[in-house]
Design a protein around this motif. Structure first.
Motif, short mmCIF file in Angstrom:
data_model
loop_
_atom_site.label_atom_id
_atom_site.label_comp_id
_atom_site.label_asym_id
_atom_site.label_seq_id
_atom_site.Cartn_x
_atom_site.Cartn_y
_atom_site.Cartn_z
N ILE A 114 0.84 -1.20 0.00
CA ILE A 114 0.00 0.00 0.00
C ILE A 114 0.87 1.25 0.00
N GLU A 115 1.89 1.27 0.84
CA GLU A 115 2.80 2.43 0.88
C GLU A 115 3.45 2.67 -0.47
N ALA A 116 3.83 1.61 -1.17
CA ALA A 116 4.48 1.75 -2.47
C ALA A 116 3.53 2.38 -3.50
N VAL A 117 2.28 1.96 -3.51
CA VAL A 117 1.32 2.53 -4.45
C VAL A 117 1.00 3.98 -4.06
N LEU A 118 0.87 4.24 -2.78
CA LEU A 118 0.64 5.61 -2.33
C LEU A 118 1.77 6.52 -2.79
N LYS A 119 3.01 6.08 -2.61
CA LYS A 119 4.17 6.88 -3.01
C LYS A 119 4.16 7.12 -4.52
N ALA A 120 3.86 6.09 -5.30
CA ALA A 120 3.81 6.24 -6.75
C ALA A 120 2.75 7.25 -7.19
#
Length: 125
Positions: A56-62
Motif C-alpha cells: 500500500i505504501e508503495a502505491v501511495l508513493k507512486a
C-alpha cells in the motif's frame, strides 16, 4: 482519471489497476500479501498484513500520496479470530499519523490465492 502503477508493489492478479486517481483521491485496489520481488504470497497472517501495508505504501508513493493521507480502509479477513494480530500491526503502521483512517473490517470465506487478508484504501493525493 489516471491509473497508478509501480514495480514496488505486486502486479495485479486480474484485470484491474493498482490504483486510480480521480478528483484528488486515490482509490487503491485491494492488496494481498504478495512480495513484489518474488511474486509469491508470503506465509502467515502477520507476514501477509505487513507485506500488504508495504505494498500500500508503495502505491501511495507512486501516486504522490502517503499513509498520512489515507481516509478510509477496508480489511477483508478470512478468520476474525486473527483480528487482534492484524489490529496490532495495523495500529503500529498508523501510529505516527495525525489521525487513524476510517475503517471497516469484514470476515470473508475466501480471498485470491487463498490469502488470509486483503486491504483496500482511499487516500487524498
Amino acid at each position: 482519471m489516471e491509473s497508478v502503477k509501480t514495480k514496488e508493489a505486486p502486479e495485479p492478479v486480474g484485470p484491474y489497476s493498482q490504483g486510480i486517481i480521480v478528483s484528488g483521491f486515490l482509490f487503491l485496489s485491494g492488496q494481498i500479501g504478495i512480495d513484489p520481488e518474488t511474486g509469491k504470497l508470503v506465509e502467515g497472517i502477520e507476514n501477509q498484513t505487513e507485506q500488504i501495508l508495504k505494498n500500500i505504501e508503495a502505491v501511495l508513493k507512486a501516486a504522490g500520496s502517503s499513509k498520512e493521507r489515507i481516509v478510509k480502509t477496508t480489511i477483508f479477513i478470512k478468520d476474525i479470530k486473527n483480528f487482534a494480530k492484524v489490529n496490532e500491526i495495523y495500529g503500529n503502521f498508523f501510529k505516527n499519523c495525525p489521525v487513524f483512517p476510517a475503517r471497516a473490517t469484514v470476515e470473508v470465506s475466501n480471498l485470491p490465492l487463498n490469502a488470509e487478508i486483503e486491504i483496500e484504501c482511499i487516500a487524498k493525493v
